[in-house]
Design an enzyme around this catalytic site. Structure first.
Site, short mmCIF file in Angstrom:
data_model
loop_
_atom_site.label_atom_id
_atom_site.label_comp_id
_atom_site.label_asym_id
_atom_site.label_seq_id
_atom_site.Cartn_x
_atom_site.Cartn_y
_atom_site.Cartn_z
N THR A 131 -22.18 13.62 79.44
CA THR A 131 -23.40 13.10 78.23
C THR A 131 -23.35 11.86 77.78
O THR A 131 -23.72 11.48 77.60
CB THR A 131 -23.09 14.52 77.29
OG1 THR A 131 -23.00 16.17 77.93
CG2 THR A 131 -23.94 14.64 76.49
N TRP A 132 -21.02 11.97 77.20
CA TRP A 132 -21.67 10.85 76.68
C TRP A 132 -22.40 9.57 77.98
O TRP A 132 -22.15 8.27 77.35
CB TRP A 132 -19.56 10.36 76.64
CG TRP A 132 -18.77 9.04 75.72
CD1 TRP A 132 -20.19 8.85 74.63
CD2 TRP A 132 -17.28 8.87 75.67
NE1 TRP A 132 -19.09 7.73 74.75
CE2 TRP A 132 -17.41 7.98 74.64
CE3 TRP A 132 -16.74 9.15 76.62
CZ2 TRP A 132 -16.52 7.23 74.11
CZ3 TRP A 132 -15.03 8.62 76.35
CH2 TRP A 132 -15.45 7.76 75.37
N HIS A 134 -23.69 15.10 90.61
CA HIS A 134 -22.66 16.17 90.29
C HIS A 134 -21.34 16.07 91.84
O HIS A 134 -21.11 15.85 92.33
CB HIS A 134 -21.63 17.54 90.04
CG HIS A 134 -22.13 17.59 88.58
ND1 HIS A 134 -21.68 16.36 87.14
CD2 HIS A 134 -22.85 18.02 87.53
CE1 HIS A 134 -21.70 16.73 86.08
NE2 HIS A 134 -22.66 17.74 86.83
N SER A 182 -16.19 16.26 82.51
CA SER A 182 -15.37 14.78 82.30
C SER A 182 -16.28 13.79 82.10
O SER A 182 -15.87 12.99 82.13
CB SER A 182 -15.40 14.16 84.08
OG SER A 182 -15.16 15.17 84.95
N GLY A 183 -17.70 14.25 81.08
CA GLY A 183 -17.64 13.14 79.95
C GLY A 183 -19.27 12.70 80.27
O GLY A 183 -19.69 11.42 80.60
P1 A3P Z 1 -15.04 19.24 75.17
O1 A3P Z 1 -15.02 20.56 76.63
O2 A3P Z 1 -13.06 18.39 75.88
O3 A3P Z 1 -15.02 19.18 74.36
P2 A3P Z 1 -19.90 16.85 80.09
O4 A3P Z 1 -20.46 15.95 78.95
O5 A3P Z 1 -19.88 15.89 81.77
O6 A3P Z 1 -20.89 18.54 80.09
O7 A3P Z 1 -18.13 17.03 79.41
C1 A3P Z 1 -18.30 17.35 78.48
C2 A3P Z 1 -17.14 17.23 77.72
O8 A3P Z 1 -17.50 15.68 77.33
C3 A3P Z 1 -16.96 18.21 76.65
O9 A3P Z 1 -15.47 18.57 75.67
C4 A3P Z 1 -17.51 17.31 75.14
O10 A3P Z 1 -17.53 17.41 74.05
C5 A3P Z 1 -17.25 15.90 75.44
N1 A3P Z 1 -18.31 15.07 74.63
C6 A3P Z 1 -19.85 15.72 75.10
N2 A3P Z 1 -20.35 14.45 74.11
C7 A3P Z 1 -19.28 13.67 73.95
C8 A3P Z 1 -19.05 11.98 73.62
N3 A3P Z 1 -20.38 11.10 73.02
N4 A3P Z 1 -17.89 11.86 73.61
C9 A3P Z 1 -16.95 11.75 73.80
N5 A3P Z 1 -17.09 13.00 74.49
C10 A3P Z 1 -17.87 14.33 74.46
#
Ligand code: A3P
Length: 301
Positions: free
Chosen positions: A52-53, A113, A49-50
């Site tokens: 990492t961001w 999580h 769900s984002g």
């Molecule tokens: P997608 O697979 O749709 O590209 P998590 O971090 O919870 O594992 O989620 C991973 C999702 O967040 C992936 O989505 C990834 O590409 C996206 N993501 C990773 N870093 C990001 C960032 N800095 N900004 C926005 N989205 C990001």
């Protein structure tokens, strides 16, 4: 009960939610032993769900005075966000070892999580803050499916898109049911807005500066007028952007201590990739589930 899940191995149901057996062990140890402090910050997401961001943004935000020269020596330039903000489940992975987290300087930043219902008691009883980030279930599903394929590309355990979708919609997915996970935090955020901040990936992508400032206020470290005029908000957003992080050497070639390649955390980083993968029937089906589950609680995607 064990069910073949959409992730890697069989998923095990515990108190209504689905775990891999080894995550469950780490999460239960964390639930039992983790002692939250009043000034801790816990970042929570349903997988993909984002996280990492959110980790990158929160780390850069609370450490902005420590690393004023953001372009030169910032830890995010050389360490993956998951290396800077650990998952509690990883800290408690070894069932015979309880980590000493006392020495970490405050405010400590962790992530999990775990659904709200299963958080360690001390998280609920202390004044520690919880930032919850969720994402449209369609993009969460698509991202999770790709993630499973990247982590175990040769494994026969990976389900086809169709089977994975059925499983996800039934609620059988890592830390799922997705909708119950989201609702647990949504309800708590309505009840106690100073305890749980509820964010949506799509809204953050649309207005990242607004939401970064909101997170700063929630965490009681708001940006000063001077910081804003010096461009500190934009600096943090640029540092943590998908484009910047995914192109750093460490995230192209590095590995986490638990063996996962850093690059698996970066794929597209966009809203709406589900349009390229899901059929009209799938979209209607999952939208109906989402509406049935969420609308009565005032939550929309
Ligand atoms: P997608 O697979 O749709 O590209 P998590 O971090 O919870 O594992 O989620 C991973 C999702 O967040 C992936 O989505 C990834 O590409 C996206 N993501 C990773 N870093 C990001 C960032 N800095 N900004 C926005 N989205 C990001």
């Amino acid at each position: 009960p064990l069910e073949k899940g959409m992730f890697t191995a069989a998923l095990h149901q515990y108190q209504g939610f689905w775990f891999t057996p080894n995550f469950l062990q780490g999460d239960l140890s964390c639930q039992k032993h983790f002692q939250a402090l009043d000034n801790d910050i816990l970042l929570v997401t349903s997988p993909k769900s984002g996280t990492t961001w959110l980790k990158a943004l929160s780390f850069a935000l609370i450490n902005r005075n420590k690393y004023p020269n953001i372009h030169i020596n910032h830890p995010l330039l050389t360490t993956n966000p998951h290396g800077l903000v650990p998952f509690l489940v990883n800290l408690y992975f070894d069932k015979d070892f309880v980590p000493d987290l006392q020495k970490i300087p405050p405010p400590r930043l962790f992530s999990t999580h775990l659904p709200y219902e299963l958080l360690p008691k001390s998280v609920k009883e202390s004044t520690c803050k919880v930032v919850y980030l969720c994402r449209d279930p369609k993009d969460t599903f698509v991202s999770l499916w790709h993630f499973g394929n990247k982590l175990v590309p040769q494994s026969s355990e990976v389900l086809s898109l169709e089977d994975a979708f059925k499983s996800f919609c039934k609620g059988v997915s890592l830390y799922g049911p997705f909708w119950e996970h989201v609702l647990g935090y949504w309800k708590k955020s309505l009840e106690s807005s100073e305890k749980v901040m509820f964010l949506k990936y799509e809204e953050m992508k649309m207005k990242p500066d607004f939401y970064l400032k909101e997170i700063a206020k929630f965490l009681e470290c708001p940006f000063s007028k001077e910081e804003e005029s010096k461009g500190v908000v934009d600096d943090i957003l640029n540092l943590c952007s998908f484009e910047n992080l995914s192109n750093l050497e460490v995230n192209k070639t590095g590995k986490m201590s638990y063996g996962v390649e850093n690059k698996v955390y970066f794929r597209l980083g966009q809203v709406g990739d589900w349009k390229n993968l899901l059929t009209i029937e799938m979209i209607e089906h999952i939208n109906t589930i989402t509406e049935n589950k969420f609308v009565k609680h005032g939550l929309n995607f």
